[in-house]
Scaffold this motif. Structure first.
Motif, mmCIF file in Angstrom:
data_model
loop_
_atom_site.group_PDB
_atom_site.id
_atom_site.type_symbol
_atom_site.label_atom_id
_atom_site.label_comp_id
_atom_site.label_asym_id
_atom_site.label_seq_id
_atom_site.Cartn_x
_atom_site.Cartn_y
_atom_site.Cartn_z
ATOM 1 N N MET A 1 32.627 38.409 34.343
ATOM 2 C CA MET A 1 34.209 37.806 34.133
ATOM 3 C C MET A 1 34.268 36.899 33.203
ATOM 4 O O MET A 1 33.677 35.932 33.192
ATOM 5 N N ARG A 2 35.008 37.290 32.047
ATOM 6 C CA ARG A 2 35.186 36.229 30.850
ATOM 7 C C ARG A 2 36.066 35.200 31.383
ATOM 8 O O ARG A 2 36.959 35.672 32.320
ATOM 9 N N LEU A 3 36.065 34.111 30.969
ATOM 10 C CA LEU A 3 36.610 32.907 31.385
ATOM 11 C C LEU A 3 38.200 32.578 30.644
ATOM 12 O O LEU A 3 38.697 31.616 31.062
ATOM 13 N N LYS A 4 38.634 33.635 30.046
ATOM 14 C CA LYS A 4 39.732 33.494 29.349
ATOM 15 C C LYS A 4 40.168 34.961 28.878
ATOM 16 O O LYS A 4 39.514 35.510 28.082
ATOM 17 N N LEU A 5 41.331 35.280 29.508
ATOM 18 C CA LEU A 5 41.848 36.518 29.198
ATOM 19 C C LEU A 5 43.380 36.298 28.690
ATOM 20 O O LEU A 5 44.162 35.687 29.145
ATOM 21 N N VAL A 6 43.851 37.248 27.498
ATOM 22 C CA VAL A 6 45.023 36.839 27.041
ATOM 23 C C VAL A 6 45.731 38.232 26.676
ATOM 24 O O VAL A 6 45.008 39.158 26.791
ATOM 25 N N TYR A 7 46.909 38.019 26.432
ATOM 26 C CA TYR A 7 47.520 39.278 26.287
ATOM 27 C C TYR A 7 46.863 40.095 24.965
ATOM 28 O O TYR A 7 46.620 39.619 24.033
ATOM 29 N N GLY A 8 46.832 41.350 25.174
ATOM 30 C CA GLY A 8 45.960 42.161 24.181
ATOM 31 C C GLY A 8 44.724 42.549 24.403
ATOM 32 O O GLY A 8 44.057 43.693 23.960
ATOM 33 N N ASP A 9 44.225 41.930 25.399
ATOM 34 C CA ASP A 9 42.782 41.986 26.124
ATOM 35 C C ASP A 9 42.970 43.352 26.747
ATOM 36 O O ASP A 9 43.641 43.787 27.237
ATOM 37 N N GLN A 10 41.652 44.161 26.774
ATOM 38 C CA GLN A 10 41.543 45.267 27.372
ATOM 39 C C GLN A 10 40.125 45.275 28.139
ATOM 40 O O GLN A 10 39.207 44.680 27.743
ATOM 41 N N GLY A 11 39.804 46.042 29.083
ATOM 42 C CA GLY A 11 38.728 46.403 29.922
ATOM 43 C C GLY A 11 38.535 46.103 31.081
ATOM 44 O O GLY A 11 39.496 45.678 31.986
ATOM 45 N N PRO A 12 37.426 46.146 31.901
ATOM 46 C CA PRO A 12 37.175 45.959 33.079
ATOM 47 C C PRO A 12 37.547 44.447 33.746
ATOM 48 O O PRO A 12 37.991 44.408 34.997
ATOM 49 N N ASP A 13 37.429 43.686 32.664
ATOM 50 C CA ASP A 13 37.704 42.040 33.544
ATOM 51 C C ASP A 13 39.400 42.275 33.541
ATOM 52 O O ASP A 13 39.687 41.495 34.417
ATOM 53 N N VAL A 14 40.022 42.953 32.663
ATOM 54 C CA VAL A 14 41.500 42.984 32.876
ATOM 55 C C VAL A 14 41.897 43.606 34.093
ATOM 56 O O VAL A 14 42.664 43.156 34.852
ATOM 57 N N THR A 15 41.112 44.678 34.440
ATOM 58 C CA THR A 15 41.600 45.576 35.369
ATOM 59 C C THR A 15 41.290 44.791 36.733
ATOM 60 O O THR A 15 42.229 44.689 37.744
ATOM 61 N N ALA A 16 40.070 43.896 36.774
ATOM 62 C CA ALA A 16 39.801 42.914 38.221
ATOM 63 C C ALA A 16 41.106 41.989 37.945
ATOM 64 O O ALA A 16 41.473 41.758 39.319
ATOM 65 N N LEU A 17 41.315 41.543 37.020
ATOM 66 C CA LEU A 17 42.708 40.597 37.067
ATOM 67 C C LEU A 17 43.773 41.020 37.513
ATOM 68 O O LEU A 17 44.752 40.531 38.368
ATOM 69 N N GLN A 18 44.253 42.410 37.292
ATOM 70 C CA GLN A 18 45.414 43.266 37.545
ATOM 71 C C GLN A 18 45.258 43.348 39.087
ATOM 72 O O GLN A 18 46.295 43.073 39.805
ATOM 73 N N GLN A 19 44.214 43.855 39.719
ATOM 74 C CA GLN A 19 43.946 43.976 41.029
ATOM 75 C C GLN A 19 44.211 42.659 41.842
ATOM 76 O O GLN A 19 44.814 42.761 42.862
ATOM 77 N N ALA A 20 43.789 41.579 41.215
ATOM 78 C CA ALA A 20 43.725 40.325 41.966
ATOM 79 C C ALA A 20 45.309 39.846 42.141
ATOM 80 O O ALA A 20 45.722 39.408 43.057
ATOM 81 N N LEU A 21 45.771 39.940 40.931
ATOM 82 C CA LEU A 21 47.290 39.882 40.890
ATOM 83 C C LEU A 21 48.102 40.563 41.948
ATOM 84 O O LEU A 21 48.997 39.901 42.514
ATOM 85 N N LEU A 22 47.761 41.739 41.985
ATOM 86 C CA LEU A 22 48.663 42.787 42.852
ATOM 87 C C LEU A 22 48.330 42.355 44.285
ATOM 88 O O LEU A 22 49.325 42.387 45.319
ATOM 89 N N ALA A 23 46.986 41.822 44.686
ATOM 90 C CA ALA A 23 46.572 41.800 46.094
ATOM 91 C C ALA A 23 47.306 40.340 46.213
ATOM 92 O O ALA A 23 47.457 39.795 47.557
ATOM 93 N N ALA A 24 47.584 39.338 45.515
ATOM 94 C CA ALA A 24 48.241 38.096 45.813
ATOM 95 C C ALA A 24 49.718 38.418 45.786
ATOM 96 O O ALA A 24 50.311 37.228 46.008
ATOM 97 N N GLY A 25 50.342 39.628 45.574
ATOM 98 C CA GLY A 25 51.520 39.623 45.526
ATOM 99 C C GLY A 25 52.468 39.657 44.398
ATOM 100 O O GLY A 25 53.652 39.308 44.284
ATOM 101 N N PHE A 26 51.647 39.680 43.217
ATOM 102 C CA PHE A 26 52.318 39.444 41.835
ATOM 103 C C PHE A 26 52.046 40.890 41.076
ATOM 104 O O PHE A 26 50.842 40.941 40.499
ATOM 105 N N ASN A 27 52.889 41.819 41.012
ATOM 106 C CA ASN A 27 52.623 43.186 40.525
ATOM 107 C C ASN A 27 52.763 43.158 39.150
ATOM 108 O O ASN A 27 53.584 42.752 38.336
ATOM 109 N N PRO A 28 51.525 43.660 38.560
ATOM 110 C CA PRO A 28 51.282 43.629 36.897
ATOM 111 C C PRO A 28 51.779 45.080 36.343
ATOM 112 O O PRO A 28 51.817 45.115 35.135
ATOM 113 N N GLY A 29 52.268 45.721 37.331
ATOM 114 C CA GLY A 29 52.542 47.153 36.843
ATOM 115 C C GLY A 29 51.394 48.084 37.184
ATOM 116 O O GLY A 29 50.492 48.203 37.873
ATOM 117 N N VAL A 30 51.262 49.086 36.105
ATOM 118 C CA VAL A 30 49.883 50.039 36.317
ATOM 119 C C VAL A 30 48.618 49.124 36.186
ATOM 120 O O VAL A 30 48.630 48.471 35.021
#
Length: 267
Positions: free
Chosen positions: A1-30
């Protein structure tokens, strides 16, 4: 996992971030591995909920809060704050002062866990506004602290907002150090929090010792870290200056110094 993810990034680390946000109750969308507007807004909302800097950037503290990073430690940028960069930020400061005191200041920022780029720039820009010469000094007599016919620092004597209790508190607890610590209440508050606790009320002159002055600067900034970063994030240098000075004294020098360092310091 990269230690800094920003707008425009792509890849599995972003997927993991999105999943963690959704699990925490903060829906990132698709959940698509694309750090777009939905993810940015979800990160910002999560940060606001957790009392983090709401900059929409998934850095170490945000990732740690989401369970995606083992450490919340910020990246150490003090190695990039060179004598050359500090010299640009402190025009007119003797080079010997910078070479002597910069290592002490940077070591203190690391000790108080604010070694990141923004706080390193903030520390040196604050010194530019407060003492200019990169040396801990005592506040001089001026129209702001001394009346036309009064004794030195008489306008501070009865500043109850600073905890002063009348003469000779104005002179005893005048500004000292890199951050110009002022007032009985600040001397009382910060002395016990030093790495080697000191009674600055009884020995206020210790605030001009280089190591103590550096630690007082770091403590003062660390107490206001999130507010400072929020002000800088929004380009509000006056607000950032007020958080340290209580007013706008030296804010133009502060802003110029910060921006010079921001341009010169590696990203």
């Amino acid at each position: 996992m990269r230690l800094k993810l920003v707008y425009g990034d792509q890849g599995p680390d972003v997927t993991a971030l999105q999943q963690a946000l959704l699990a925490a109750g903060f829906n990132p969308g698709v959940i698509d591995g694309d750090f777009g507007t939905g993810t940015f807004n979800a990160v910002s909302a999560f940060q606001q909920a957790k009392g983090l800097l709401a900059d929409g950037i998934a850095g170490p503290r945000t990732l740690h809060a989401l369970g995606l990073a083992e450490s919340a430690d910020l990246p150490d940028a003090t190695g990039d704050m060179s004598v050359q960069v500090a010299s640009l930020m402190l025009p007119g400061a003797p080079l010997a002062n910078i070479k002597t005191h910069l290592p002490v200041i940077l070591a203190s920022l690391r000790a108080f866990e604010i070694p990141d780029r923004t706080m390193a720039l903030m520390a040196i820009a604050t010194i530019r506004a407060e003492t200019a010469g990169c040396a801990p000094i005592s506040e001089g007599i001026s129209a702001f602290n001394t009346s036309p016919t009064g004794h030195p620092f008489d306008l501070y004597d009865h500043r109850s907002d600073l905890g002063n209790q009348g003469p000779p508190d104005g002179a005893l607890f005048k500004g000292r150090g890199f951050v110009q610590l002022t007032g009985r209440s600040n001397y009382r508050r910060y002395g016990p929090r030093l790495p080697t606790p000191a009674d600055l009320v009884k020995k206020p002159e210790l605030a001009n010792t280089a190591s103590v002055a550096a630690d007082l600067l770091s403590l003062f900034l660390a107490d206001r870290e999130l507010q400072i970063k929020d002000a800088i994030l929004h380009g509000n240098f006056q607000a950032a200056r007020r958080l340290v000075n209580g007013g706008l004294h030296g804010w133009e020098q502060f802003e110029t110094s910060f921006k010079r360092g921001d341009m010169a310091m590696p990203r």
